[in-house]
Design a protein around this motif. Structure first.
Motif, PDB file in Angstrom:
ATOM      1  N   TYR A 123       1.426  -9.715 -11.947  1.00 49.34           N
ATOM      2  CA  TYR A 123       1.137 -10.253 -10.898  1.00 49.34           C
ATOM      3  C   TYR A 123       0.242  -9.096  -9.806  1.00 49.34           C
ATOM      4  CZ  TYR A 123       5.014  -8.325  -8.507  1.00 49.34           C
ATOM      5  OH  TYR A 123       5.710  -7.350  -7.871  1.00 49.34           O
ATOM      6  N   ARG A 124      -0.482  -9.801  -9.212  1.00 50.80           N
ATOM      7  CA  ARG A 124      -1.224  -8.970  -8.405  1.00 50.80           C
ATOM      8  C   ARG A 124      -2.051  -9.612  -7.127  1.00 50.80           C
ATOM      9  NH1 ARG A 124      -7.017  -7.056 -11.661  1.00 50.80           N
ATOM     10  NH2 ARG A 124      -7.759  -9.094 -11.843  1.00 50.80           N
ATOM     11  N   ARG A 125      -2.136  -9.163  -5.765  1.00 52.45           N
ATOM     12  CA  ARG A 125      -2.553  -9.895  -4.696  1.00 52.45           C
ATOM     13  C   ARG A 125      -4.254 -10.039  -5.031  1.00 52.45           C
ATOM     14  NH1 ARG A 125      -1.464  -7.057   0.847  1.00 52.45           N
ATOM     15  NH2 ARG A 125      -2.571  -5.460  -0.266  1.00 52.45           N
ATOM     16  N   ILE A 126      -4.586 -10.986  -4.745  1.00 52.25           N
ATOM     17  CA  ILE A 126      -6.216 -11.411  -4.818  1.00 52.25           C
ATOM     18  C   ILE A 126      -6.962 -10.153  -4.183  1.00 52.25           C
ATOM     19  CG2 ILE A 126      -8.050 -12.835  -4.473  1.00 52.25           C
ATOM     20  CD1 ILE A 126      -6.214 -13.917  -6.529  1.00 52.25           C
ATOM     21  N   GLY A 127      -7.700  -9.542  -4.984  1.00 55.39           N
ATOM     22  CA  GLY A 127      -8.696  -8.466  -4.582  1.00 55.39           C
ATOM     23  C   GLY A 127      -8.028  -7.176  -4.900  1.00 55.39           C
ATOM     24  N   THR A 159      -1.899 -14.873   2.466  1.00 53.50           N
ATOM     25  CA  THR A 159      -2.235 -14.040   1.201  1.00 53.50           C
ATOM     26  C   THR A 159      -1.837 -14.665   0.048  1.00 53.50           C
ATOM     27  OG1 THR A 159      -1.391 -12.084   2.598  1.00 53.50           O
ATOM     28  CG2 THR A 159      -1.673 -11.921   0.281  1.00 53.50           C
ATOM     29  N   SER A 160      -2.801 -14.725  -1.157  1.00 54.57           N
ATOM     30  CA  SER A 160      -2.817 -15.593  -2.519  1.00 54.57           C
ATOM     31  C   SER A 160      -2.081 -14.172  -3.428  1.00 54.57           C
ATOM     32  CB  SER A 160      -4.035 -16.013  -2.681  1.00 54.57           C
ATOM     33  OG  SER A 160      -4.191 -17.004  -1.724  1.00 54.57           O
ATOM     34  N   TYR A 161      -1.707 -14.909  -4.683  1.00 54.34           N
ATOM     35  CA  TYR A 161      -1.534 -13.924  -5.702  1.00 54.34           C
ATOM     36  C   TYR A 161      -1.825 -14.707  -7.071  1.00 54.34           C
ATOM     37  CZ  TYR A 161       1.479 -10.987  -2.392  1.00 54.34           C
ATOM     38  OH  TYR A 161       1.715 -10.278  -1.511  1.00 54.34           O
ATOM     39  N   GLU A 162      -2.187 -13.833  -7.822  1.00 55.99           N
ATOM     40  CA  GLU A 162      -2.332 -14.500  -9.174  1.00 55.99           C
ATOM     41  C   GLU A 162      -1.657 -13.835 -10.308  1.00 55.99           C
ATOM     42  OE1 GLU A 162      -6.220 -13.300 -11.004  1.00 55.99           O
ATOM     43  OE2 GLU A 162      -6.287 -11.357  -9.875  1.00 55.99           O
ATOM     44  N   PHE A 163      -1.108 -14.740 -11.336  1.00 55.34           N
ATOM     45  CA  PHE A 163       0.093 -14.357 -12.454  1.00 55.34           C
ATOM     46  C   PHE A 163      -0.501 -14.588 -13.700  1.00 55.34           C
ATOM     47  CE2 PHE A 163       2.390 -14.894  -8.609  1.00 55.34           C
ATOM     48  CZ  PHE A 163       3.619 -14.210  -8.598  1.00 55.34           C
TER      49      PHE A 163
END
Length: 738
Positions: A353-357, A382-386
């Motif tokens: 996972y990581r924070r968008i950007g 804040t958004s995250y991608e997995f």
């Protein structure tokens, strides 16, 4: 008596030495009733190499070597019926083999050197009792027969020797014997039609136990090497003859050898090389322990190892959602595991996972769990991608799930405020009042605190809480509100369940009361002392003011209720006092004392029945009286106290060793006791040496005092005694005469 006692001691010492010497030469213990040497094995039928390939084995059951020279085996040769062992000995707990043929003979299956090779052994296939006798014909052991049949052994297509049981019992009983099931010290050509264990324990049971692990170290379940299989094992035991070697095989089923046939191994590990393993196929290594008697144990198999060299399939159906009922900063991911039929070797899943950007990813090892919560995240917006991937035993990684799942963490619990960690800073009028929070004052980070007036409609200020739950100063004006209201809203727009009311003190204390004023105008300026009482416990400090022609002068604030001032004379002043609370709120002014300050006049104003009463008096003498500082008192010359000298205690001189002697004659008594003990010990030692020397002299000179000599000695002694008595008697008579 002295002669008897002396010789008794000498005899006792000699007897003790003889007993010790005898103990040093005692033989090793031997079980009662067990012959020291027994007939242990007979190959009475010969072998498949020759019917004359016969031998007799003897066994030493003791812990010491035994010389067999001259010993006889009866009924063991066709010519004389007896076989005499000309020379040789059997080692402790060892074997003595007598054979018609030596090792390597074409007529024999023996693969061990006999102790005696002779051509005279001719054992009839019809049983005859055999005795083992010492050279003096003492029978040591015997074997019997069941009529004309031997108790054991087989003489058919497979030859089996007759063996004595390991636990020695009567050789004339059938229960003491068995047919050999072992194969030891025989040529490879003897297998599989000959069973015997010459010069080896007559074991009839196989080894037991054992654990087999895949690989040369810790057990594994998968391998990426398609050309070899390895195994190691432990725990095989055989209490009778021990484990001498192993047979190892590999197959697709436990106990099978369809991949690699059984191979002999003396180590506790083995590797099969040059194999062609099939993908996703499980293989088993099996081990048979061979004991000292050549008996194979049952095969023990490993739990199997699967050959898999491909990366696993990717997991599917990844979903990520906000973790419910939390303080925010948490998301929960779930997915479907890789297909176990094509990816049986998955050892763990990795959630990324990581924070968008952001550029770099964070990784979480979930082992084999397919659900994982991720904490410590920023909340909405804040958004995250997995993504998630599978990893196998060899570290091969599957493809990541695609596309990544994007979501936000929500703070879905209402924030709260801890009033015990919330500080209202009250300042004196003219400065801003403020509200601040210590760490933990707010239950969540990134919470907006909004401050309103008491009516909840007038916004005053707002701040955002820190990561640790603290929040910075919020200014609320200068003594404008008696209380304010705080509301909390988190980043997910969830409001606090309640609002929080914080008190702000804006009311001053009650006015104090002037009670007395004394103006002692000896000179200019005039010393004016003012005294008052406080009428409110909320009063913290006081300030006195005096006014002349509209000009007001004030003292500094103080906590006391009296003050002395130097004020210029020749004027009339209005004196009053004000009180202040802890927040700096002032009271109204007290009652007023109007006083004219006149040089040379002492004016006193006293509050009586609520009214000021003024009295004056002239001050005679100098304009100002200055009292000189009294001279310092002379120091009294007190002689220093002298320490009291200790009263001398009479002491007794120490002895030469530095010890205090005992009193009341105790030391002397102990000295006499010690001397007496030493003398007794010396007399005993001297007597022992004297007795020993007399005994030795008597033995060396062979001198014996005869009765006549003893009589002569006694006679001489009597004569000497009589003469002494006479001499003493005469001496006494002479004394009486004088």
């Amino acid at each position: 008596v002295s002669k008897f006692f002396t010789r008794f001691l000498v005899t006792l010492l000699a007897l003790q030495g003889a007993v010790a010497a005898q103990l040093l030469t005692l033989k090793a213990a031997h079980a009662a009733g067990t012959p020291e040497v027994v007939i242990n094995e007979i190959m009475w039928m010969g072998s498949t190499a020759s019917s004359s390939d016969e031998w007799i084995e003897l066994r030493n059951t003791t812990n010491q070597d035994i010389d067999l020279s001259g010993w006889i085996l009866t009924n063991s040769a066709s010519s004389s019926g007896d076989l005499t062992i000309s020379s040789g000995s059997v080692a402790a707990n060892g074997y003595f083999l007598i054979s018609n043929f030596g090792k390597g003979s074409a007529s024999s299956v023996l693969n061990v050197d006999p102790d005696v090779v002779t051509t005279s052994i001719s054992l009839s296939n019809t049983c005859q009792a055999i005795n083992l006798e010492q050279s003096d014909t003492t029978i040591v052991d015997s074997i019997g027969c069941d009529g004309n049949q031997y108790f054991a052994g087989e003489n058919v297509s497979v030859k089996k020797s007759m063996e004595r049981n390991i636990e020695i019992a009567d050789g004339t009983q059938a229960s003491s014997w068995h047919s050999s099931v072992g194969f030891a010290n025989l040529d490879s050509s003897a297998s599989p039609n000959n069973f015997a264990t010459p010069a080896v324990t007559n074991d009839v049971t196989s080894a037991n136990g054992g654990l087999v692990s895949d690989s040369l170290a810790a057990d594994i379940s998968f391998t990426a090497d398609g050309t070899s299989l390895s195994a190691n094992w432990s725990g095989f035991t055989d209490p009778e003859s021990g484990v001498s070697s192993y047979l190892v095989a590999a197959g697709k089923t436990p106990g099978g050898n369809d991949v690699a046939t059984y191979a002999a191994e003396t180590l506790t590990n083995h590797t099969f090389s040059g194999l062609s393993l099939v993908e996703n196929t499980t293989y088993y290594v099996s081990v048979e322990a061979v004991n000292g008697a050549g008996i194979n144990g049952d095969p023990v198999s490993s739990n199997g190892v699967t050959f898999n060299s491909l990366a696993p399939d990717a997991p599917t159906n990844l979903q990520v959602a906000d973790t419910p009922n939390d303080n925010g900063g948490s998301l929960t991911a779930s997915w479907t595991a890789s297909d176990p039929t094509t990816s049986p070797d998955v050892t763990n899943y990795q959630l990324n996972y990581r924070r968008i950007g952001d550029v770099s990813w964070n990784h979480l090892d979930t082992v084999l769990n397919t659900t994982q919560a991720v904490t410590g995240l920023k909340n909405k917006p804040t958004s995250y991608e997995f993504t998630v991937e599978a990893i196998d035993f060899a570290g091969n990684q599957s493809m990541e799930t695609d596309p990544p799942v994007v979501t936000q963490a929500l703070d879905n619990q209402a924030p709260t405020l801890d009033l015990a960690k919330t500080i209202v800073s009250q300042n004196k009028p003219g400065n801003q009042d403020a509200i601040s929070g210590q760490a933990g004052a707010v239950s969540q980070p990134d919470v907006t605190l909004k401050v309103f007036g008491s009516d909840l409609t007038t916004p005053i200020n707002s701040v955002v809480s820190n990561e640790d739950g603290s929040f910075p100063l919020m200014y609320i004006g200068d003594n404008q509100f008696d209380h304010v209201t705080v509301e909390l809203v988190n980043s997910s727009d969830v409001h606090s369940v309640t609002t929080y009311s914080l008190a702000n003190d804006v009311v001053g204390p009650k006015a104090p009361t002037l009670t007395k004023l004394v103006a002692n105008c000896v000179s200019d300026p005039c010393r004016v002392t003012t005294q008052w009482i406080s009428n409110d416990p909320d009063s913290q400090t006081f300030q006195v003011s005096y006014v002349n022609n509209g000009a007001e002068h004030k003292t500094l604030e103080q906590t006391g209720i009296t003050i002395a001032q130097d004020i210029a004379t020749g004027k009339s002043y209005d004196f009053s006092v004000s009180a202040f609370d802890l927040a700096g709120n002032p009271s109204i002014k007290s009652n007023v004392f109007n006083v004219a300050l006149t040089r040379g006049v002492k004016t006193t104003v006293t509050l009586i029945d609520g009214q000021p009463v003024i009295t004056t008096e002239a001050i005679s003498g100098s304009l100002q009286v200055v009292q000189a500082t009294p001279p310092a008192a002379e120091a009294l010359l007190v002689p220093p106290a002298k320490a009291a000298e200790p009263t001398p205690v009479p002491t007794t001189p120490n002895d030469q060793n530095g010890n205090q002697p005992l009193t009341d004659g105790t030391a002397k008594s102990q000295d006499w006791v010690r001397i007496f003990i030493v003398v007794v010990i010396l007399l005993v030692i001297a007597g022992s040496f004297y007795a020993l020397s007399r005994s030795i002299n008597d033995q060396s000179d062979d001198r014996i005092i005869k009765p006549s000599d003893e009589d002569k000695i006694e006679k001489d002694s009597d004569q000497s005694s009589t003469a002494s008595k006479r001499k003493s008697s005469g001496h006494n008579r002479n004394r009486r005469r004088r």
